[in-house]
Scaffold this active site. Structure first.
Site, PDB file in Angstrom:
ATOM      1  N   LYS A   9       1.015  -1.770  -0.264  1.00 24.65           N
ATOM      2  CA  LYS A   9       0.022   0.127   0.043  1.00 24.65           C
ATOM      3  C   LYS A   9       1.133   1.376   0.204  1.00 24.65           C
ATOM      4  O   LYS A   9       1.807   1.405   0.767  1.00 24.65           O
ATOM      5  CB  LYS A   9      -0.993   0.160   1.082  1.00 24.65           C
ATOM      6  CG  LYS A   9      -1.406   1.235   1.674  1.00 24.65           C
ATOM      7  CD  LYS A   9      -2.705   0.975   2.806  1.00 24.65           C
ATOM      8  CE  LYS A   9      -3.351   2.737   3.544  1.00 24.65           C
ATOM      9  NZ  LYS A   9      -2.691   3.140   3.293  1.00 24.65           N
ATOM     10  N   LYS A  14       7.493   0.705   1.624  1.00 30.51           N
ATOM     11  CA  LYS A  14       8.319  -0.001   0.484  1.00 30.51           C
ATOM     12  C   LYS A  14       9.715   0.828   0.192  1.00 30.51           C
ATOM     13  O   LYS A  14      10.365   0.121  -0.063  1.00 30.51           O
ATOM     14  CB  LYS A  14       7.105   0.244  -0.936  1.00 30.51           C
ATOM     15  CG  LYS A  14       6.089  -0.506  -0.610  1.00 30.51           C
ATOM     16  CD  LYS A  14       4.973  -0.542  -2.079  1.00 30.51           C
ATOM     17  CE  LYS A  14       4.886   0.239  -2.614  1.00 30.51           C
ATOM     18  NZ  LYS A  14       4.600   1.543  -2.295  1.00 30.51           N
ATOM     19  N   LYS A  40       5.982   9.487  -8.112  1.00 28.03           N
ATOM     20  CA  LYS A  40       6.476  10.634  -7.446  1.00 28.03           C
ATOM     21  C   LYS A  40       7.964  10.508  -7.128  1.00 28.03           C
ATOM     22  O   LYS A  40       9.007  10.975  -6.712  1.00 28.03           O
ATOM     23  CB  LYS A  40       5.846   9.879  -5.489  1.00 28.03           C
ATOM     24  CG  LYS A  40       4.795  10.423  -5.538  1.00 28.03           C
ATOM     25  CD  LYS A  40       4.378   9.942  -4.001  1.00 28.03           C
ATOM     26  CE  LYS A  40       5.459   8.841  -3.401  1.00 28.03           C
ATOM     27  NZ  LYS A  40       4.476   7.391  -3.687  1.00 28.03           N
ATOM     28  N   ASP A 124      -1.199  -1.539  -5.285  1.00 31.00           N
ATOM     29  CA  ASP A 124      -1.826  -3.289  -5.100  1.00 31.00           C
ATOM     30  C   ASP A 124      -2.010  -2.727  -7.116  1.00 31.00           C
ATOM     31  O   ASP A 124      -0.945  -2.154  -7.481  1.00 31.00           O
ATOM     32  CB  ASP A 124      -3.529  -3.514  -5.100  1.00 31.00           C
ATOM     33  CG  ASP A 124      -4.222  -2.175  -5.377  1.00 31.00           C
ATOM     34  OD1 ASP A 124      -5.546  -2.484  -4.112  1.00 31.00           O
ATOM     35  OD2 ASP A 124      -3.964  -1.629  -5.968  1.00 31.00           O
TER      36      ASP A 124
END
Length: 268
Positions: A9, A14, A40, A124
């Protein structure tokens, strides 16, 4: 060559996890490339010490001829860093940036001599673009970062559905859940049970530690900022466990009702 994709998410950690893993793998003498698959373009910030302004999508859009050195940058400890990039906010499809970037990297044949490629992938797999690393065989070993929060687990469960779908076509497998602690009630136990229900393992539980925030504020991985810290040891152990992991599985995702019940059992 080992090809790993880290999913989870948005905002779950991450990029922090992937960057620290890349640093740990590079310390072991491996040739590592990290590819950020997020509009980003901040996946490699901790490795480069800055936001990468030369993304693949930007370079392809603005130049007729793109060379490897235009899009592959060198970061901490010799790690190669690539950012797929994306459109301006509110314009175009972010997933398209991933498709264009990976196709360009393949055509340039610039990642043929690496020991390890790490894909850091947003969210996802509802959008087909974000599923490209597993759908097209760019990555074979999938790991999902999740906390014990319901929406994080919901995203992780959705990702597992995508992995299951593409595992039926080829060699992609789920290597485990990486727990990123948020100090929710019974968090580690919940993540262990969640992983068990998905027919996988909780390969690591990363405790919440302020040293991570301090390292990020200094635009560094924990391994660079505080190499002797306990948190750096956590990332090194996770890198070792991932490299030697043979417990690769086709996941068995849960229904949302089952997931809600599981979170209620552990979280109340």
């Amino acid at each position: 060559m080992k090809k790993i994709a880290i999913y989870g998410k948005g905002g779950i950690g991450k990029s922090t996890t992937t960057s620290n893993l890349s640093a740990a793998f590079s310390e072991d003498g491996l040739k590592v490339c990290q590819i950020g698959c997020d509009p980003k373009n901040d996946s490699t910030r901790l490795l480069l010490g800055r936001i990468c302004s030369q993304t693949v999508l930007d370079m392809v859009r603005d130049n007729d001829e793109v060379a490897a050195e235009d899009i592959v940058h060198t970061g901490y400890n010799g790690i190669k860093c690539v950012e797929a990039g994306g459109p301006e906010p509110g314009v175009g499809c972010a997933g398209r940036g991933i498709i264009v970037a990976l196709e360009k990297l393949r055509s340039l044949e610039v990642l043929t001599d690496e020991d390890l490629i790490m894909y850091d992938v947003l969210g996802d797999v509802v959008c087909g673009g974000f599923a490209v690393p597993i759908r097209e065989g760019y990555a074979t070993d999938i790991y999902i970062v999740s906390s014990g929060e319901l929406m994080s687990l919901y995203a992780a469960n959705n990702i597992a559905k995508g992995v299951k779908r593409f595992a039926m076509r080829g060699g992609v497998r789920l290597g485990g859940i990486i727990g990123n602690g948020r100090n929710t009630p019974n968090e580690q136990q919940l993540l262990q049970e969640f992983a068990k229900r998905l027919h996988t393992q909780l390969i690591a539980f990363i405790p919440r530690d302020v040293i991570v925030n301090k390292a990020e504020n200094n635009r560094q991985t924990v391994l660079q900022y505080a190499p002797e810290s306990a948190q750096a040891g956590v990332y090194r152990k996770l890198a070792h466990d991932i490299w030697h992991n043979e417990n690769m599985a086709i996941p068995t995702p849960m229904s949302f009702e089952e997931l809600e019940k599981l979170v209620a059992e552990y979280g109340n």
